[in-house]
Design a protein around this motif. Structure first.
Motif, PDB file in Angstrom:
ATOM      1  N   ASN A 137       8.372 -17.613   2.668  1.00 20.62           N
ATOM      2  CA  ASN A 137       7.247 -16.965   3.360  1.00 20.62           C
ATOM      3  C   ASN A 137       6.024 -17.866   3.462  1.00 20.62           C
ATOM      4  OD1 ASN A 137       8.750 -14.480   3.374  1.00 20.62           O
ATOM      5  ND2 ASN A 137       8.262 -14.328   1.212  1.00 20.62           N
ATOM      6  N   ASP A 186      -2.244  -3.389   1.519  1.00 20.58           N
ATOM      7  CA  ASP A 186      -1.540  -2.233   0.958  1.00 20.58           C
ATOM      8  C   ASP A 186      -0.526  -2.682  -0.096  1.00 20.58           C
ATOM      9  OD1 ASP A 186      -0.023  -3.380   3.064  1.00 20.58           O
ATOM     10  OD2 ASP A 186       1.202  -1.577   3.234  1.00 20.58           O
ATOM     11  N   GLU A 187      -0.029  -3.908   0.032  1.00 20.16           N
ATOM     12  CA  GLU A 187       0.902  -4.414  -0.978  1.00 20.16           C
ATOM     13  C   GLU A 187       0.179  -4.694  -2.299  1.00 20.16           C
ATOM     14  OE1 GLU A 187       4.574  -6.504   1.305  1.00 20.16           O
ATOM     15  OE2 GLU A 187       2.869  -7.830   0.920  1.00 20.16           O
ATOM     16  N   ARG A 240      -1.063  -8.333  14.134  1.00 26.25           N
ATOM     17  CA  ARG A 240      -0.802  -7.422  13.024  1.00 26.25           C
ATOM     18  C   ARG A 240      -1.484  -7.971  11.782  1.00 26.25           C
ATOM     19  NH1 ARG A 240       0.727  -4.974  17.052  1.00 26.25           N
ATOM     20  NH2 ARG A 240       2.750  -3.937  17.272  1.00 26.25           N
ATOM     21  N   GLU A 241      -1.696  -7.075  10.783  1.00 27.34           N
ATOM     22  CA  GLU A 241      -2.401  -7.518   9.579  1.00 27.34           C
ATOM     23  C   GLU A 241      -1.519  -8.448   8.746  1.00 27.34           C
ATOM     24  OE1 GLU A 241      -3.521  -4.364   6.896  1.00 27.34           O
ATOM     25  OE2 GLU A 241      -4.064  -5.841   5.354  1.00 27.34           O
ATOM     26  N   THR A 242      -2.054  -9.587   8.335  1.00 21.73           N
ATOM     27  CA  THR A 242      -1.350 -10.474   7.410  1.00 21.73           C
ATOM     28  C   THR A 242      -2.386 -11.361   6.725  1.00 21.73           C
ATOM     29  OG1 THR A 242       0.459 -12.065   7.136  1.00 21.73           O
ATOM     30  CG2 THR A 242      -0.905 -12.324   9.112  1.00 21.73           C
ATOM     31  N   ARG A 266      -0.251  -1.363  -4.010  1.00 24.47           N
ATOM     32  CA  ARG A 266       1.017  -0.857  -4.539  1.00 24.47           C
ATOM     33  C   ARG A 266       1.441  -1.659  -5.769  1.00 24.47           C
ATOM     34  NH1 ARG A 266       6.492  -1.045  -2.509  1.00 24.47           N
ATOM     35  NH2 ARG A 266       5.902  -2.516  -0.885  1.00 24.47           N
ATOM     36  N   ARG A 271       6.693 -11.176   8.791  1.00 27.07           N
ATOM     37  CA  ARG A 271       6.916 -12.437   8.076  1.00 27.07           C
ATOM     38  C   ARG A 271       6.725 -13.663   8.958  1.00 27.07           C
ATOM     39  NH1 ARG A 271      12.382 -12.126   5.232  1.00 27.07           N
ATOM     40  NH2 ARG A 271      11.549 -13.660   3.806  1.00 27.07           N
ATOM     41  N   THR A 289       5.935  -5.266   6.293  1.00 24.62           N
ATOM     42  CA  THR A 289       5.019  -6.398   6.465  1.00 24.62           C
ATOM     43  C   THR A 289       5.694  -7.489   7.301  1.00 24.62           C
ATOM     44  OG1 THR A 289       5.810  -7.190   4.341  1.00 24.62           O
ATOM     45  CG2 THR A 289       3.641  -6.183   4.374  1.00 24.62           C
ATOM     46  N   PHE A 346       8.578  -6.251  -1.823  1.00 20.07           N
ATOM     47  CA  PHE A 346       7.406  -6.585  -1.014  1.00 20.07           C
ATOM     48  C   PHE A 346       7.860  -7.507   0.115  1.00 20.07           C
ATOM     49  CE2 PHE A 346       5.881  -4.818  -4.891  1.00 20.07           C
ATOM     50  CZ  PHE A 346       4.770  -4.091  -4.507  1.00 20.07           C
ATOM     51  N   THR A 347       6.990  -8.400   0.604  1.00 18.45           N
ATOM     52  CA  THR A 347       7.337  -9.203   1.779  1.00 18.45           C
ATOM     53  C   THR A 347       8.499 -10.155   1.464  1.00 18.45           C
ATOM     54  OG1 THR A 347       5.047  -9.095   2.509  1.00 18.45           O
ATOM     55  CG2 THR A 347       6.409 -10.844   3.469  1.00 18.45           C
ATOM     56  N   CYS A 348       9.678  -9.863   2.013  1.00 18.19           N
ATOM     57  CA  CYS A 348      10.864 -10.670   1.697  1.00 18.19           C
ATOM     58  C   CYS A 348      12.068 -10.163   2.471  1.00 18.19           C
ATOM     59  CB  CYS A 348      11.172 -10.604   0.206  1.00 18.19           C
ATOM     60  SG  CYS A 348      11.785  -9.007  -0.343  1.00 18.19           S
ATOM     61  N   SER A 408       1.508 -10.129   1.033  1.00 11.09           N
ATOM     62  CA  SER A 408       0.901 -10.645   2.252  1.00 11.09           C
ATOM     63  C   SER A 408       0.018  -9.625   2.965  1.00 11.09           C
ATOM     64  CB  SER A 408       1.985 -11.148   3.213  1.00 11.09           C
ATOM     65  OG  SER A 408       2.664 -10.059   3.798  1.00 11.09           O
ATOM     66  N   ARG A 409      -0.244  -8.449   2.322  1.00 17.11           N
ATOM     67  CA  ARG A 409      -1.066  -7.442   2.997  1.00 17.11           C
ATOM     68  C   ARG A 409      -1.795  -6.628   1.933  1.00 17.11           C
ATOM     69  NH1 ARG A 409       2.303  -4.160   7.495  1.00 17.11           N
ATOM     70  NH2 ARG A 409       2.643  -2.760   5.742  1.00 17.11           N
TER      71      ARG A 409
END
Ligand code: SF4
Ligand code: SF4
Ligand code: SF4
Lengths: 425, 255
Positions: free
Chosen positions: B99, B71-72, B120-122, B75, A42, A40, B18-20, B68-69
């Protein structure tokens, strides 16, 4: 005989971040071989906008949990370049020592915890705790040493606190430094034992000629700033990073891709080794010779060995650095006096996985109006992708199975020690 | 391993990112002096960053990063369904972390800045508790391994755990650090929950508040202090909004 092979790895394990491998071989011919980064995004380059110079290093350290010192350092150097700040000598030495601690920590983590299990037929390094406590002990001791150096000099192992625009926020206690010096000397046999362990590994026999790009320093192994050189004859200043990376987008990836003289290039320990072998500490050169590693190696799996050689180098260089720091007068400055001012600054630093570039533009209040970070793994992704195709083609022979090919492809990616969340940032 | 005659629980643990920056799970492999005993106190059955084993029978899920997405979200829900106990590990998971700084821009604007015309997807950043219920929140950017070890000891012996309620200043005093305000620098320590052992002031950096607010932070006194020392509202606000742990100016809700 028909040879059909399929590899489909969703979220490759034992790498930092999320990436996928897809390989399809039909009738012995490679139809598809891909390395896709699906992490993803950032948006750090957006986050940095309007940030004060005191925040940039703290923020960009959070791009990567493993090489946060490298990011923080590239960031404060870019800010210093933008504002015309000269950093005191002693602060420069402290920064390099902290960076060596990070290199040791990061390389040892990769060598033992991420790479070695494949060579030992294990899922992870965890079973080593009971099955091979000697090897586990080596890993824990060496990684611990790297982390203790970072702790003492940068104030923390992950997300440093002392590396600040203008210099360093604190000077480590001499007794702590003397103790670290002893610990590093005591680690020399551990490094030799590590080399023996890796000498026994069966490194895949695979080569694909590519361009290796690294920093170059006068007579020294390069870590912070200077010229950028390549095995294809490129030689430019760090400020020309855009002409050195040519970032572009690939539809299957959240990470960008890069190119220089050919379709792809490689950065990292093997690139540094290939371009700077002569500047290594003699003890590191000897380990390279013992491991049959010589420049220029085009086998990406040799990145593991180059990392090990670098561990030996930074250990010896750290001892010398500690002596210099201890010899500096007690009142030697570690922080420059300066006022923020408008300007543009670019900085290149060799972090564990390769060259990292940061560029900022500041306004007169010391706030960022433009930011750009080019990450080592971003530079390597296209090269990993092309290696994957060549590897699949070379190993698509009789006797190959899906499982064996999956392992080889996974080992290939792991050899680059990719930092995927970094590459997306 | 027995402790005071008690046979401890050895929970099966899954570790998920995840997002990090993955810096919090990295701490699990740090503090090498006690790495062996730590890894014996738990059973790691799923930890992509260091193991190929993908066990689905974990009881405790350690979750780092923010969401942030889509699919996350999917999951994370699956992990919540499996885990008896879900732990939000680190400031990104607990508060959204740095973030959240992305969200001063719309997703379209952030994409334009970073990816130009190929977005991109966010989605706007969410902390883990904004998506699924969380049983335990461990703050810190990164988490403190020393504190985590203490928490694991409590879990293994089935003892209740409580985070310190007092601010970081207390830990500064305990380690005899010269106060950053006395060095002319700004510090959020008076407002921020302790438990990190105050590494930032010790390294010459005022606290940026990564652990979020202490139990009952005295904002009025803090505002008076920073005004007296000549720091601007903007400087304080830069820090309060940095890790997403403090309510931002204008918002009523505590994140
Ligand atoms: S809380 Fe900090 S250290 Fe932990 S994952 Fe997030 S950015 Fe990394
Ligand atoms: S340095 Fe910060 S945390 Fe420490 S005592 Fe001073 S105000 Fe409190
Ligand atoms: S001192 Fe502040 S910023 Fe530093 S670790 Fe502690 S809470 Fe986080």
């Amino acid at each position: 005989m028909k040879l059909d092979l399929n590899v489909d790895v969703h979220h490759l394990t034992r790498v930092e971040g999320h990436g996928n491998i897809v390989v399809r071989i039909q009738d012995g011919k490679v139809q598809e071989a891909r390395w896709d980064v699906v992490e993803t995004p950032r948006y750090f380059e957006a986050m940095l906008l309007n940030k004060h110079y005191t925040a940039a290093g703290i923020l960009t350290a959070r791009i990567c949990g493993i090489c946060s010192i490298g990011h923080c350092l590239a960031s404060v150097r870019a800010s210093e370049a933008a504002m015309g700040v000269g950093v005191p000598d002693l602060a420069g030495r402290l920064r390099l020592l902290a960076k060596h601690g990070e290199t040791l920590q990061s390389h040892v983590l990769h060598l033992f915890f991420l790479a070695a299990p494949d060579f030992l037929g294990l899922d992870s390094a965890l079973p080593l705790m009971t099955e091979n406590p000697t090897v586990f002990g080596l890993a824990a001791r060496l990684k611990g040493l790297g982390n203790r150096i970072c702790d003492a000099v940068a104030g923390r192992t992950t997300h440093p606190v002392s590396i600040q625009v203008g210099g360093m926020g604190a000077r480590p206690d001499p007794t702590v430094l003397r103790s670290l010096r002893q610990q590093i000397e005591a680690a020399v046999p551990d490094l030799a034992a590590t080399a023996e362990v890796f000498a026994g590994f069966d490194i895949p026999d695979f080569e694909r000629e590519t361009e290796f790009v690294s920093l170059k320093a006068d007579g020294q192994y390069p870590w912070i700033g200077g010229r950028v050189v390549s095995t294809d004859g490129v030689d430019r200043d760090e400020h020309e990073y855009r002409e050195l990376t040519h970032e572009y987008l690939n539809e299957n990836n959240t990470s960008k891709w890069c190119k220089l003289s050919r379709d792809a290039f490689a950065v990292g320990a093997l690139a540094r080794f290939n371009n700077n072998h002569a500047a290594l500490h003699p003890a590191a050169r000897k380990v390279a010779a013992d491991l049959n590693l010589s420049p220029v190696s085009h086998n990406p799996f040799h990145c593991n060995l180059a990392q090990l050689v670098e561990c030996v180098h930074v250990a010896h260089e750290s001892i010398a650095l500690i002596d210099e720091i201890l010899a500096a007068p007690a009142d030697a400055p570690i922080m420059a006096d300066f006022e923020p001012r408008a300007g543009e600054g670019i900085s290149a630093v060799e972090v564990p996985r390769g060259i990292l570039y940061h560029r900022y533009v500041y306004d007169e209040d010391g706030r960022i109006t433009e930011a750009d970070c080019v990450i080592p793994t971003t530079q390597n992704n296209a090269n990993i992708h092309l290696d994957m195709g060549a590897l699949a083609a070379q190993f698509a022979t009789r006797g190959m199975t899906d499982q064996k090919l999956e392992l080889l492809c996974s080992m290939l990616v792991r050899a680059y020690d990719p930092c995927i969340s970094c590459s997306v940032h | 391993m027995r402790y005071l005659g008690i046979e401890p629980i050895r929970p099966r643990v899954g570790v998920f990112s995840f997002t990090c920056c993955e810096g919090c799970v990295l701490q699990l492999a740090n503090k090498e002096e006690t790495l062996g005993p730590f890894l014996e106190a738990i059973q790691v059955v799923n930890f992509r960053e260091i193991s190929t084993e993908k066990g689905a029978d974990y009881e405790i899920a350690l979750v780092e990063g923010s969401i942030s997405r889509d699919d996350e979200v999917e999951r994370l829900r699956q992990i919540r369904d499996q885990a008896k106990v879900l732990v939000a590990l680190g400031t990104c998971a607990v508060f959204g972390g740095v973030n959240r700084l992305k969200d001063v821009f719309s997703p379209q604007e952030a994409n334009r800045i970073v990816y130009g015309d190929q977005s991109r997807e966010t989605a706007p950043i969410r902390a883990v508790h904004e998506v699924v219920p969380v049983d335990l929140s461990i703050p810190g950017c990164p988490i403190s391994k020393v504190e985590l070890e203490r928490i694991v000891q409590h879990v293994a012996l089935d003892l209740p755990w409580q985070f310190p309620e007092y601010p970081v200043c207390v830990e500064c005093k305990q380690r005899f650090t010269v106060c950053m305000f006395d060095k002319g620098q700004l510090c959020l320590g008076p407002l921020t929950r302790a438990g990190c052992d105050a590494p930032c002031p010790a390294g010459g950096l005022g606290c940026w508040g990564c652990r979020g607010p202490a139990a009952d932070p005295n904002h009025a006194e803090f505002d008076a202090l920073v005004a007296r020392r000549g720091f601007s509202r903007a400087q304080v606000q830069d820090r309060l909004s940095f890790f997403g742990g403090f309510p931002t100016e204008g918002s009523e809700e505590k994140p």
